[in-house]
Design a protein around this motif. Structure first.
Motif, PDB file in Angstrom:
ATOM      1  N   LYS A 439       7.889  -8.006  19.896  1.00 45.76           N
ATOM      2  CA  LYS A 439       8.327  -9.179  19.137  1.00 45.76           C
ATOM      3  C   LYS A 439       8.373 -10.416  20.038  1.00 45.76           C
ATOM      4  CE  LYS A 439       9.433  -8.627  14.753  1.00 45.76           C
ATOM      5  NZ  LYS A 439       8.958  -9.565  13.723  1.00 45.76           N
ATOM      6  N   LYS A 440       8.947 -10.251  21.195  1.00 44.18           N
ATOM      7  CA  LYS A 440       9.107 -11.361  22.139  1.00 44.18           C
ATOM      8  C   LYS A 440       7.746 -11.937  22.520  1.00 44.18           C
ATOM      9  CE  LYS A 440      11.216 -12.255  26.676  1.00 44.18           C
ATOM     10  NZ  LYS A 440      10.153 -12.221  27.668  1.00 44.18           N
ATOM     11  N   GLU A 441       6.791 -11.075  22.831  1.00 41.19           N
ATOM     12  CA  GLU A 441       5.456 -11.535  23.205  1.00 41.19           C
ATOM     13  C   GLU A 441       4.776 -12.249  22.031  1.00 41.19           C
ATOM     14  OE1 GLU A 441       3.196  -8.307  24.751  1.00 41.19           O
ATOM     15  OE2 GLU A 441       4.402  -8.142  26.582  1.00 41.19           O
ATOM     16  N   SER A 442       4.973 -11.709  20.824  1.00 45.05           N
ATOM     17  CA  SER A 442       4.362 -12.317  19.637  1.00 45.05           C
ATOM     18  C   SER A 442       4.893 -13.731  19.412  1.00 45.05           C
ATOM     19  CB  SER A 442       4.651 -11.448  18.411  1.00 45.05           C
ATOM     20  OG  SER A 442       4.170 -12.058  17.231  1.00 45.05           O
ATOM     21  N   TYR A 443       6.215 -13.895  19.534  1.00 48.53           N
ATOM     22  CA  TYR A 443       6.813 -15.223  19.368  1.00 48.53           C
ATOM     23  C   TYR A 443       6.322 -16.186  20.449  1.00 48.53           C
ATOM     24  CZ  TYR A 443      10.112 -13.464  15.863  1.00 48.53           C
ATOM     25  OH  TYR A 443      10.680 -12.935  14.730  1.00 48.53           O
ATOM     26  N   GLU A 444       6.271 -15.716  21.688  1.00 47.07           N
ATOM     27  CA  GLU A 444       5.838 -16.580  22.791  1.00 47.07           C
ATOM     28  C   GLU A 444       4.390 -17.032  22.592  1.00 47.07           C
ATOM     29  OE1 GLU A 444       6.607 -14.150  26.175  1.00 47.07           O
ATOM     30  OE2 GLU A 444       8.726 -14.740  26.321  1.00 47.07           O
ATOM     31  N   LYS A 445       3.528 -16.119  22.121  1.00 50.25           N
ATOM     32  CA  LYS A 445       2.129 -16.469  21.868  1.00 50.25           C
ATOM     33  C   LYS A 445       2.033 -17.489  20.732  1.00 50.25           C
ATOM     34  CE  LYS A 445      -2.418 -14.440  20.922  1.00 50.25           C
ATOM     35  NZ  LYS A 445      -2.771 -15.461  19.933  1.00 50.25           N
ATOM     36  N   SER A 446       2.796 -17.254  19.664  1.00 53.33           N
ATOM     37  CA  SER A 446       2.768 -18.178  18.523  1.00 53.33           C
ATOM     38  C   SER A 446       3.233 -19.567  18.935  1.00 53.33           C
ATOM     39  CB  SER A 446       3.654 -17.644  17.393  1.00 53.33           C
ATOM     40  OG  SER A 446       3.148 -16.429  16.881  1.00 53.33           O
ATOM     41  N   LEU A 447       4.290 -19.628  19.749  1.00 50.14           N
ATOM     42  CA  LEU A 447       4.805 -20.927  20.198  1.00 50.14           C
ATOM     43  C   LEU A 447       3.801 -21.631  21.112  1.00 50.14           C
ATOM     44  CD1 LEU A 447       8.543 -20.045  20.907  1.00 50.14           C
ATOM     45  CD2 LEU A 447       7.675 -21.541  19.104  1.00 50.14           C
ATOM     46  N   LYS A 448       3.152 -20.860  21.955  1.00 50.39           N
ATOM     47  CA  LYS A 448       2.151 -21.456  22.846  1.00 50.39           C
ATOM     48  C   LYS A 448       0.994 -22.033  22.028  1.00 50.39           C
ATOM     49  CE  LYS A 448      -0.909 -20.395  26.723  1.00 50.39           C
ATOM     50  NZ  LYS A 448      -1.444 -19.339  27.613  1.00 50.39           N
ATOM     51  N   ASP A 449       0.513 -21.265  21.040  1.00 46.13           N
ATOM     52  CA  ASP A 449      -0.572 -21.744  20.178  1.00 46.13           C
ATOM     53  C   ASP A 449      -0.155 -22.987  19.401  1.00 46.13           C
ATOM     54  OD1 ASP A 449      -2.097 -19.648  21.046  1.00 46.13           O
ATOM     55  OD2 ASP A 449      -1.761 -18.390  19.274  1.00 46.13           O
ATOM     56  N   LEU A 450       1.072 -22.983  18.886  1.00 45.83           N
ATOM     57  CA  LEU A 450       1.562 -24.141  18.129  1.00 45.83           C
ATOM     58  C   LEU A 450       1.674 -25.375  19.011  1.00 45.83           C
ATOM     59  CD1 LEU A 450       4.304 -22.753  15.711  1.00 45.83           C
ATOM     60  CD2 LEU A 450       2.362 -24.190  15.081  1.00 45.83           C
ATOM     61  N   ASP A 451       2.183 -25.186  20.226  1.00 50.55           N
ATOM     62  CA  ASP A 451       2.312 -26.328  21.138  1.00 50.55           C
ATOM     63  C   ASP A 451       0.947 -26.939  21.436  1.00 50.55           C
ATOM     64  OD1 ASP A 451       5.049 -26.353  21.392  1.00 50.55           O
ATOM     65  OD2 ASP A 451       5.084 -24.962  23.081  1.00 50.55           O
ATOM     66  N   GLU A 452      -0.054 -26.089  21.605  1.00 48.96           N
ATOM     67  CA  GLU A 452      -1.402 -26.605  21.871  1.00 48.96           C
ATOM     68  C   GLU A 452      -1.933 -27.365  20.659  1.00 48.96           C
ATOM     69  OE1 GLU A 452      -3.606 -23.151  22.955  1.00 48.96           O
ATOM     70  OE2 GLU A 452      -2.784 -23.061  25.000  1.00 48.96           O
ATOM     71  N   ARG A 453      -1.715 -26.825  19.454  1.00 55.27           N
ATOM     72  CA  ARG A 453      -2.163 -27.499  18.231  1.00 55.27           C
ATOM     73  C   ARG A 453      -1.421 -28.821  18.024  1.00 55.27           C
ATOM     74  NH1 ARG A 453      -1.038 -23.118  13.946  1.00 55.27           N
ATOM     75  NH2 ARG A 453      -1.483 -24.850  12.504  1.00 55.27           N
TER      76      ARG A 453
END
Length: 499
Positions: A439-453
């Motif tokens: 879960k933690k990795e999934s959230y971190e990846k989603s946040l990283k992708d969102l920040d880039e977008r």
């Protein structure tokens, strides 16, 4: 370029001629910022979900610890000690100790071998913190029979307090400690019993410290330690220590003073400890479930202002809830080591709202009647010898071709599946990450992708704003020039008419 004075970096002079200024450009940018708003809202929700899972993990860890405590033998077999004269003799017991009573009579309390220095002449006009003005080397035998002699260097600037500190710094190796009594140096064995010790050193230093045994007029006084002697239920025992743990299994006898008559001491099972532990289990379960209920709340979707919990619709959280309910209220795996089948038989009940409670009176009565039966319901482990196998399932054999044997641990009881569930959510296993880590990795990846977008879209909006500013700035300039030209033309026409 126009002077920059507005919050968005646009000159307040813009729009003087075109009427399209900073406010109008901000409105146009805002109209195009819908995706950015949605992305920021999505980011806020993910952060809220991430924080909710952190809180879930914290509560699960606390609940996990109570489950582990219920599996410990000392929880169920902790002992309470009694003594008719606690100032004379006491006992303590581990979880391996049996409930029992003993009569103990102490004939002799163990003491340490001790050497008190003679008068230290150099201390006549000094305190223990003043420089003593003597130097040399003190020598002690190592506590280890095979160890080397321990040497301690004394300097002239050392006070009597410094000397005792230097001796005590080596106590672990020498087994000898030092104190100061009435300006005299007192050396004694760290351990009690009949063990002797000897201090040696340079003659002048030994004389200055009052430690020279050959000094007839000022020789140190040496007293040999003695062993403890006592009887337990009529059996005579002698040991070098006043804390004796090798007479009764799991029991330590603590000798404090000599006695004239037997002291009655005893051990009984502490029934309050398992009750306290089970109450903690109930409390932690209810707190975890209440938090999960709050965070997965869907509310009333038909209402415009409906507020959902951050984990509403989270299948992982829903699965955790249902698994916990099933394991806490259901039937444990088959366990032939107890007569109990259901948690309700021991006073664990769940009401209509899903709140777990403990009937303490019922539970205590069952503990009094058959504590082992109750303990085995919650947890029982047995070890059996089995053939050791490699990763492919082949039996491993020794040099003689015989199978290598190892212990296989089998676990039974109410807490086993709960423990496995908590492990799967909290602990990474070999080659497999825990549910929380995933879960933690999934959230971190989603946040990283969102920040880039978000960064890309923000950059796009900034460029669009710059484009609008340049475009309407040029329009303003053109309109200003046109106005100036018109004014010039009108002036010229007026002058022609006057002529």
């Amino acid at each position: 370029m126009p002077t920059v004075t507005s919050e968005t970096g646009i000159s307040v002079m813009l729009g003087s001629y075109s009427t399209i200024g900073a406010a109008q450009i901000d409105q146009m940018i805002e109209a195009e910022s819908g995706p950015l708003v949605r992305m920021n809202n999505e980011k806020s929700l993910i952060i809220e979900q991430q924080n909710a899972w952190k809180d879930v993990r914290l509560r699960m860890n606390t609940f996990f610890k109570t489950i582990e405590t219920l599996q410990k033998n000392e929880t169920w077999n902790s002992k309470l000690a009694t003594s008719s004269k606690p100032d004379k003799v006491t006992i303590t017991g581990t979880d391996k100790a049996q409930e029992d009573n003993f009569d103990i009579t102490v004939q002799q309390v163990a003491t340490s071998s001790r050497q008190v220095s003679g008068k230290i002449d150099k201390m006549d006009d000094k305190t223990i913190y003043d420089e003593l003005g003597t130097s040399g080397e003190l020598k002690f035998d190592s506590k280890d029979p095979d160890g080397e002699e321990i040497k301690i260097q004394i300097d002239e600037k050392d006070s009597l307090k410094d000397i005792t500190n230097k001796i005590n710094n080596e106590s672990k190796e020498t087994g000898v400690k030092a104190t100061i009594v009435d300006n005299r140096l007192v050396l004694s064995n760290v351990d009690t019993g009949e063990t002797d010790f000897e201090v040696r050193g340079d003659t002048s230093l030994m004389n200055d410290l009052g430690m020279n045994k050959d000094d007839v007029n000022n020789a140190p006084k040496y007293t040999q330690g003695i062993n403890a002697k006592f009887t337990i239920d009529g059996m005579q025992v002698e040991r070098p220590s006043n804390n004796v743990d090798d007479v009764v299994e799991g029991v330590t006898i603590h000798i404090h003073e000599k006695t004239e008559e037997p002291v009655k001491v005893g051990l009984k099972r502490d029934l309050d400890k398992p009750v306290e532990t089970l109450n903690a289990f109930v409390e932690q379960y209810n707190e975890l479930m209440s938090f999960l209920n709050e965070k997965t709340e869907v509310g009333d979707p038909s209402k415009k202002d409906n507020k959902q919990g951050p984990l509403a619709g989270d299948s992982t959280a829903a699965r955790l809830q249902s698994s916990l309910k099933m394991l806490v209220t259901g039937i444990p795996d088959q366990n032939s080591h107890t007569t109990f089948k259901f948690p309700s038989e021991l006073g664990l009940n769940v009401d209509k709202k899903g709140v777990l409670s403990l009937d303490e009176e019922k539970f205590k009565e069952l503990l009094k009647e058959d504590p082992d039966n109750v303990q085995n319901f919650f947890y029982y482990a047995e070890k059996t010898l089995v053939e050791k196998k490699d990763e492919f399932g082949n039996v491993i054999k020794d040099e003689d071709g015989k199978p290598v044997m190892e212990f296989d641990k089998k676990e039974f009881g109410y807490t086993v599946k709960l423990n496995e569930l908590m492990n799967s959510y909290l602990k990474d296993q070999a080659g497999q990450k825990s549910v929380y880590s995933t879960k933690k990795e999934s959230y971190e990846k989603s946040l990283k992708d969102l920040d880039e977008r978000i960064d890309r879209f923000t950059e796009k909006l900034d460029k669009k704003r710059d484009y609008y500013v340049r475009t309407f700035s040029r329009l303003d300039q053109v309109m200003m020039q046109a106005e100036q030209q018109m004014a010039t033309l009108m002036t010229q026409l007026d002058s022609f008419n006057m002529n």
